[in-house]
Design an enzyme around this catalytic site. Structure first.
Site, PDB file in Angstrom:
ATOM      1  N   ALA A   1       4.356   4.089   3.103  1.00 18.13           N
ATOM      2  CA  ALA A   1       3.955   2.847   2.419  1.00 18.13           C
ATOM      3  C   ALA A   1       4.160   1.691   3.389  1.00 18.13           C
ATOM      4  O   ALA A   1       4.809   1.856   4.433  1.00 18.13           O
ATOM      5  CB  ALA A   1       4.787   2.623   1.171  1.00 18.13           C
ATOM      6  N   LYS A   2       3.580   0.589   3.082  1.00 19.99           N
ATOM      7  CA  LYS A   2       3.860  -0.639   3.840  1.00 19.99           C
ATOM      8  C   LYS A   2       3.524  -1.811   2.948  1.00 19.99           C
ATOM      9  O   LYS A   2       2.661  -1.705   2.070  1.00 19.99           O
ATOM     10  CB  LYS A   2       2.988  -0.691   5.111  1.00 19.99           C
ATOM     11  CG  LYS A   2       3.598  -1.511   6.221  1.00 19.99           C
ATOM     12  CD  LYS A   2       4.701  -0.749   6.923  1.00 19.99           C
ATOM     13  CE  LYS A   2       5.295  -1.501   8.070  1.00 19.99           C
ATOM     14  NZ  LYS A   2       6.186  -0.621   8.834  1.00 19.99           N
ATOM     15  N   GLY A   3       4.203  -2.929   3.194  1.00 17.83           N
ATOM     16  CA  GLY A   3       3.904  -4.142   2.425  1.00 17.83           C
ATOM     17  C   GLY A   3       3.940  -5.333   3.336  1.00 17.83           C
ATOM     18  O   GLY A   3       4.379  -5.243   4.496  1.00 17.83           O
TER      19      GLY A   3
ATOM     20  N   VAL B   1       0.858  -1.185   0.000  1.00 23.18           N
ATOM     21  CA  VAL B   1       0.000   0.000   0.000  1.00 23.18           C
ATOM     22  C   VAL B   1       0.895   1.237   0.000  1.00 23.18           C
ATOM     23  O   VAL B   1       1.783   1.368   0.843  1.00 23.18           O
ATOM     24  CB  VAL B   1      -0.947   0.015   1.227  1.00 23.18           C
ATOM     25  CG1 VAL B   1      -1.737   1.324   1.284  1.00 23.18           C
ATOM     26  CG2 VAL B   1      -1.902  -1.171   1.188  1.00 23.18           C
TER      27      VAL B   1
ATOM     28  N   VAL C   1      -1.957  -3.468   6.529  1.00 20.78           N
ATOM     29  CA  VAL C   1      -0.882  -2.830   5.768  1.00 20.78           C
ATOM     30  C   VAL C   1      -1.243  -1.371   5.462  1.00 20.78           C
ATOM     31  O   VAL C   1      -0.400  -0.475   5.549  1.00 20.78           O
ATOM     32  CB  VAL C   1      -0.624  -3.650   4.474  1.00 20.78           C
ATOM     33  CG1 VAL C   1       0.359  -2.945   3.567  1.00 20.78           C
ATOM     34  CG2 VAL C   1      -0.103  -5.042   4.824  1.00 20.78           C
TER      35      VAL C   1
END
Ligand code: NAD
Length: 418
Positions: free
Chosen positions: A106-108, A61, A85
């Site tokens: 962001a994050k994953g 995201v 996320v």
């Protein structure tokens, strides 16, 4: 249906709405600030060592693109979900803005249990995820880093996969890499070191002497272990620690040297002979001066917020305290909270330094890295504390307000296209 439906996303949205009300952000502008810009879900088929094929689900995201590339960790954990996320990506946005970094959040993550996978399986999974992400990442687009369940090795595989695709070495595609392939000195230690630096600042505020203080740390991974070591170096006594399997407690103090030897052998701190066994729930309620949640989200809730017994709550993990718990803590001024987006910002700050060093191909000494890290943390801490005291709002509200306001201003001056 909200595709981000998840308790952690709900929590991030609740926090955002509270701050948006405080900042009097017009209703028209709120969704634009809150909702992720882009979200990707990918299927990741890999060969397991036993010859079978298994398909894992991966997420990324990217919360907003207003201030530069997006930046944030990659998590391997069985509970990873799109909404979780997305929440973590939103918090990254406020964190980067609070500390003045030229990034969106962001994050994953991949829903998997890395503890049950071999190193080769993890490599295949990481390479496949990177391959699927290639259209959406780049040093000026989105830059990943380690988080729960991932480490320097994961980042090295990602960097290698991306570089093979491009045809030349692109070290700035990820941060938190090994130093041997363009990582920064001091990155691995940066989050935990930053936590301990801010705890030290908080000790000044609440008039605690490090040599007389006790600390409890939940989670003994990258962040928790470095935070514990750094606190010990300041003279603080660590009396309880935990990992996902359970906790240990010794009122007289835990010798971390010896404990590390135990962990080397048994891969968990559970069973350490020079401490009593406790649960993670008991650990959070252990009387201490400094409580450091350094594991997962939503650990301090309306159920235990009234009972935690510490002077400083240093939120090393992302989102460890729910909004309901926050309301209880606001009635407990004896607990000084260092909110997550400030407390664990050391990680992304040194990730930023790593990215800058990779782009310049000019590397800094560890002292230089750590000095610059502390300077940025000091500035952010002072601003948050000042705003909290002046406006009579919680430290969390002050930190979030500073972060959200900066993103709002940037969006405003850039305008809405077309
Ligand atoms: P890690 O995987 O290295 O360590 C996580 C630790 O938490 C392990 O000891 C694990 O056993 C423990 N744990 C997991 N679930 C638990 C549970 N339910 N109860 C108790 N312990 C549990 O991860 P990390 O990189 O140290 O990240 C920890 C936290 O810090 C996360 O919230 C992460 O998002 C945040 N964070 C990490 C960084 C970074 O640079 N790594 C930066 C900022 C924030």
């Amino acid at each position: 249906m909200n595709i981000y439906e998840h308790p952690t996303f709900q929590m991030a949205c609740q926090q955002f709405e509270t701050v948006a009300n405080y900042l009097e952000i017009p209703l028209n502008d709120r969704d634009r600030l809150k909702l992720p810009k882009r979200s990707m879900i990918v299927s990741l088929p890999i060969h397991r060592d036993n010859g079978s094929i298994e398909v894992f689900t991966g997420y990324r995201v990217q919360h907003h693109l207003t201030l530069g590339p997006t930046k944030g960790g990659l998590r391997y954990h069985p509970d990873v979900a799109l909404g979780e996320v997305a929440a973590l990506a939103m918090w990254m946005s406020w964190k980067c803005a609070l500390t003045g970094l030229p990034y969106g959040g962001a994050k994953g993550g991949i829903a998997c249990d890395p503890r049950t996978m071999s190193i080769r399986e993890l490599e295949r999974l990481t390479r496949r995820y990177t391959q699927e992400m290639i259209p959406f990442i780049g040093p000026q687009i989105d830059v990943m880093a380690p988080d729960v369940g991932t480490n320097e090795q994961t980042m090295a595989w990602m960097m290698d996969t991306y570089s093979v695709h491009v045809g030349s070495t692109v070290s700035s595609i990820v941060t938190g890499k090994p130093v041997s392939v363009g990582g920064s000195l001091g990155r691995k230690e940066s989050t935990g070191r930053g936590v301990a630096y801010l705890v030290n600042r908080a000790m000044d505020i609440v008039h605690l002497n490090a040599s007389e203080a006790t600390a409890v740390v939940q989670g003994f991974g990258n962040v928790g272990s470095v935070a514990a070591w750094s606190l010990v170096r300041q003279g603080v006594k660590i009396i309880a620690l935990s990992d996902v399997n359970g906790g240990i407690y010794n009122r007289k103090g835990i010798d971390i040297w010896k404990l590390e030897e135990h962990i080397q052998k048994h891969k968990t701190l559970v069973g350490y002979s020079e401490a009593d066994a406790i649960t993670n729930e008991e650990l959070l309620l252990t009387p201490c001066d400094i409580l450091v949640p350094a594991a997962m989200e939503r650990q301090i809730t309306e159920k235990n917020a009234g009972q935690i017994k510490c002077r400083i709550l240093a939120e090393a993990a992302n989102g460890p305290t729910t909004p309901e718990a926050d309301r209880i803590l606001e009635q407990r001024p004896e607990v000084f909270v260092i909110p997550d987006i400030l407390c664990n910002a050391g990680g992304v700050i040194v990730s930023y330094f790593e990215w800058v060093q990779d782009i310049q191909s000019f590397f800094w000494s560890e002292t230089e890295v750590t000095d610059k890290l502390f300077r940025i943390l000091e500035g952010a801490f002072t601003q948050v504390l000042h705003m909290s005291q002046k406006q009579k709002i919680s430290m969390r509200m002050a930190a979030l307000a500073l972060g959200v306001k900066r993103v709002q201003e940037a969006k405003k001056v850039r305008g809405l296209f077309p």
